[in-house]
Design an enzyme around this catalytic site. Structure first.
Site, mmCIF file in Angstrom:
data_model
loop_
_atom_site.group_PDB
_atom_site.id
_atom_site.type_symbol
_atom_site.label_atom_id
_atom_site.label_comp_id
_atom_site.label_asym_id
_atom_site.label_seq_id
_atom_site.Cartn_x
_atom_site.Cartn_y
_atom_site.Cartn_z
ATOM 1 C CG HIS A 21 -18.874 72.256 34.151
ATOM 2 N ND1 HIS A 21 -19.815 73.209 33.881
ATOM 3 C CD2 HIS A 21 -17.752 72.936 34.494
ATOM 4 C CE1 HIS A 21 -19.292 74.403 34.040
ATOM 5 N NE2 HIS A 21 -18.035 74.270 34.413
ATOM 6 C CG ASP A 27 -15.820 76.629 34.503
ATOM 7 O OD1 ASP A 27 -15.739 76.137 33.358
ATOM 8 O OD2 ASP A 27 -16.897 77.009 34.997
ATOM 9 C CG HIS A 113 -14.153 80.554 33.225
ATOM 10 N ND1 HIS A 113 -15.199 81.428 33.009
ATOM 11 C CD2 HIS A 113 -14.605 79.331 32.850
ATOM 12 C CE1 HIS A 113 -16.239 80.758 32.529
ATOM 13 N NE2 HIS A 113 -15.902 79.481 32.423
ATOM 14 C CG HIS A 115 -15.930 74.819 29.999
ATOM 15 N ND1 HIS A 115 -16.496 74.382 31.181
ATOM 16 C CD2 HIS A 115 -16.197 73.860 29.076
ATOM 17 C CE1 HIS A 115 -17.085 73.203 30.967
ATOM 18 N NE2 HIS A 115 -16.911 72.877 29.707
#
Length: 173
Positions: A21, A27, A113, A115
């Site tokens: 990211h 993730d 998920h 993060h």
């Protein structure tokens, strides 16, 4: 024997991981209700829900941040976001591998998920890629961990979070 304060543990085990990211996080795709453990020993500095004021979640949703000082005195921390539930509170000390919550899809999330972020600094933070840091980390021991207090994941909750009900895990119920 007690784990070293330098021990690093994969927070949900090794498996499917997304690209980096812009803020430095990754993730980690896991089923709704999968246990999440602390990747490093430290102190819980955030354990809260980011809400939109209308009863919904925004951004990280339900999340946790844990910080510690490196051997050089630098503050380092991890963010664990989109949790279904949390099992730790702000101010609590945790050990690497300790249960801190369960995978969810709260906040700005397209499906179940975790993060996961690694950052440096307090206040003004620098996001780092957690993969090189996790490279030599240990697999978490998930045996005997308690079920998610949210109870079994319903087909409706699973579908609303982007999951496939036929693939509901044994975790969470």
């Amino acid at each position: 024997p007690a784990a070293s304060t330098d021990t690093i543990v994969w927070p949900v085990g090794k498996g499917a991981i997304s690209g980096l990211h812009p803020v430095g996080g990754r993730d980690m795709g896991r089923d709704m209700g999968h246990p999440v453990v602390a990747a490093h020993a430290g102190t819980v500095v955030v354990s809260e829900d980011l809400t939109d004021g209308n009863g919904g979640y925004r951004s990280y949703g339900r999340y946790v941040q844990i910080e510690w000082k490196s051997g050089q005195g630098t503050v380092l921390g991890n963010t664990y976001a989109h949790l279904r539930s949390r099992s730790i509170q702000k101010g609590q000390s945790v050990t690497a591998g300790q249960l801190i919550g369960y995978v969810g899809s709260t906040g700005n999330s397209t499906g179940p998920h975790l993060h996961f972020e690694l950052y440096s600094g307090s206040g003004s933070r620098t996001g780092l890629d957690p993969l090189p840091w996790l490279q030599d980390g240990k697999e978490p021991n998930l045996d005997g961990l308690p079920s998610d207090p949210g109870g079994p994941v319903s087909s409706e909750e699973c579908e609303a979070a982007g999951g496939i009900p036929g693939q509901l895990p044994e975790f969470g119920g």
